[in-house]
Design an enzyme around this catalytic site. Structure first.
Site, short mmCIF file in Angstrom:
data_model
loop_
_atom_site.label_atom_id
_atom_site.label_comp_id
_atom_site.label_asym_id
_atom_site.label_seq_id
_atom_site.Cartn_x
_atom_site.Cartn_y
_atom_site.Cartn_z
N SER A 188 10.06 0.51 2.05
CA SER A 188 8.92 -0.09 2.73
C SER A 188 8.92 -1.61 2.73
O SER A 188 8.39 -2.23 3.64
CB SER A 188 7.62 0.42 2.11
OG SER A 188 7.54 0.05 0.75
N HIS A 216 8.51 5.26 6.51
CA HIS A 216 8.92 4.24 7.48
C HIS A 216 10.07 4.71 8.36
O HIS A 216 10.79 3.89 8.94
CB HIS A 216 9.29 2.95 6.75
CG HIS A 216 8.11 2.38 6.02
ND1 HIS A 216 7.16 1.59 6.63
CD2 HIS A 216 7.69 2.56 4.74
CE1 HIS A 216 6.22 1.28 5.76
NE2 HIS A 216 6.52 1.87 4.61
N LYS A 247 1.63 5.60 10.15
CA LYS A 247 2.51 4.51 10.57
C LYS A 247 3.00 4.78 12.01
O LYS A 247 2.19 4.69 12.91
CB LYS A 247 3.60 4.30 9.52
CG LYS A 247 2.94 3.68 8.28
CD LYS A 247 3.71 3.67 7.01
CE LYS A 247 2.81 3.08 5.91
NZ LYS A 247 3.29 3.36 4.55
C1 PLP Z 1 2.49 3.64 3.30
C2 PLP Z 1 3.32 4.43 2.37
C3 PLP Z 1 2.81 5.55 1.71
C4 PLP Z 1 1.36 5.90 1.73
O1 PLP Z 1 0.97 6.46 2.92
P1 PLP Z 1 -0.54 6.30 3.38
O2 PLP Z 1 -0.71 7.30 4.43
O3 PLP Z 1 -0.67 4.89 3.85
O4 PLP Z 1 -1.40 6.55 2.16
C5 PLP Z 1 3.68 6.30 0.97
N1 PLP Z 1 4.97 5.98 0.84
C6 PLP Z 1 5.48 4.89 1.44
C7 PLP Z 1 6.92 4.56 1.27
C8 PLP Z 1 4.67 4.08 2.21
O5 PLP Z 1 5.16 2.98 2.76
#
Ligand code: PLP
Length: 397
Positions: A188, A216, A247
């Site tokens: 991330s 991601h 995302k």
């Molecule tokens: C953003 C993220 C999460 C958490 O997901 P949310 O839906 O935002 O709670 C988990 N793992 C990674 C690698 C992330 O970047």
């Protein structure tokens, strides 16, 4: 001021003195390449809305329809009476999209990791995680009570050393211990890719399980845009495929895709699923629309557009293109205060790029984290490249 607040103010002062104070910035517009902050319009390079779906008409319409038909709230946990049709449609759409037997969605990706790892592991088990894995996996590992070991980032030799140790520990005890490896596919904060083929081979060699967080990568890699595991041809060998709906899929929530037994176990044991009110039905409907869009021809062209922007930006700033390209492009600065100064300098030019600092990344590894989306134009990307150049020249970063 009360003694309580005095104590907290002292802690906040210490955070401030280290250059690590965080504050919320109110955004008065929808998510997009232009966001309104403090009455100004900024060119936004901070969002994980990689395909530009968060404000897409198809997702908004799906959310509105769900509100009309199912109301604003879900009323209860899905196991009580909150298992509204949009959640079932989402789970089915996800399983079909990812090509797995079944899928289960949670209120967030964070809750997904917490619920899943604690459902699968207990104090007699072992979890081995990449050094740079997301906070939700670290927190889940700690909460599970399993023995936690960390392998050097993307280092398969170190992973194998930890697996050898875990295997020996397992064999020296009479009870069967389970070993779970957890990694992200695209990291991330660094945008680099895990060597999933090698990790899969190792977990098979040592009889471990593998959990891959595709937060991601979902929607961005592979012929069907399922994620990096698909692109590398190892999807069928990953027991626990995790991701977020917040995302590239443009909505909100988290998911696990895998076997029917995995999903049935989570429904029975994942505490963040069981003891939490179901998300609003609009979120599930928007996520379903997001998945449908990703697999449509429009999704395919957004996907192509996104990778064109990535290539343009990397060549404009003179980055070598990596073996696995990523929408996350970190510009490492190091010093926390210098990273904040660089972000401020960009903001003065109406460009929003966040400075990422400890504890999101290690101390002394502060950076600007640029994220590109399919909604950016070629001109947007050039504007950022020029501004970064100017910032570099004036600040020696
Ligand atoms: C953003 C993220 C999460 C958490 O997901 P949310 O839906 O935002 O709670 C988990 N793992 C990674 C690698 C992330 O970047």
């Amino acid at each position: 001021m009360s003694a309580f607040d005095q104590e907290l103010q002292a802690r906040l002062n210490s955070i401030r003195e280290q250059g690590l104070l965080r504050e919320l910035r109110r955004v008065d517009s929808p998510q997009g390449t232009r966001i309104k902050i403090g009455g100004r319009e900024l060119l936004n390079f901070s969002s994980n809305d990689y395909l530009g779906l968060a404000n897409h008409p198809a997702l908004k319409e799906a959310a509105l329809k769900a509100v009309e038909k199912f109301g604003a709230g879900a009323g209860a946990s899905r196991l009580l009476c909150g298992s509204l049709a949009p959640f079932h449609e989402l789970d089915e759409t996800l399983a079909a999209f990812k090509g797995t037997e079944a899928a289960l969605t949670f209120s967030t990706g964070y809750a997904t990791a917490l619920g899943t790892i604690t459902a699968l592991l207990g104090k007699d088990d072992i979890i081995i995680v990449d050094k740079l894995v997301h906070a939700c996996i670290v927190d889940a590992a700690k909460l599970s009570g399993a023995k936690l070991r960390v392998f050097a980032h993307n280092d398969c030799a170190d992973l194998e050393a930890k697996l050898r140790w875990a295997n020996k520990t397992r064999n020296s005890k009479h009870e069967t211990r389970n070993i779970l490896i957890a990694t992200e596919s695209i990291f991330s904060m660094d945008g680099d890719a895990a060597p999933l083929r090698e990790i899969v081979a190792l977990k098979e060699k040592y009889g471990a399980w593998l959990m891959v967080d595709e937060a991601h990568a979902t929607g961005l890699y592979g012929a069907n845009r399922r994620g990096l595991a698909e692109e590398l041809g190892v999807s069928d060998r990953v027991e626990i495929q995790m991701g977020t709906l917040g995302k590239a899929l443009g909505a909100s929530g988290g998911y696990i895709c895998g076997s029917r037994s995995l999903i049935d176990l989570l429904v029975n044991r994942a505490r963040s699923f069981i003891f939490s009110t179901a998300p609003v039905p609009a979120a599930a409907a928007a996520a379903t629309a997001g998945i449908k869009l990703v697999i449509s021809s429009e999704g395919k062209s957004l996907h192509e557009q996104l990778w064109t922007r990535v290539v343009t930006f990397q060549s404009a700033i003179g980055h070598r293109s990596s073996a696995v390209p990523s929408t996350i492009i970190p510009i490492i600065i190091g010093d926390e205060a210098a990273a904040v100064a660089a972000a401020n300098a960009l903001r003065a030019q109406n460009i929003f790029v966040p400075a990422i600092r400890y504890p999101t990344v290690a101390r002394g590894a502060a950076r600007l984290r640029v994220t590109l989306t399919a909604a950016h134009t070629g001109a947007d990307v050039q504007t950022l490249a020029h501004a970064l150049d100017a910032t570099r020249n004036s600040q020696h970063v």
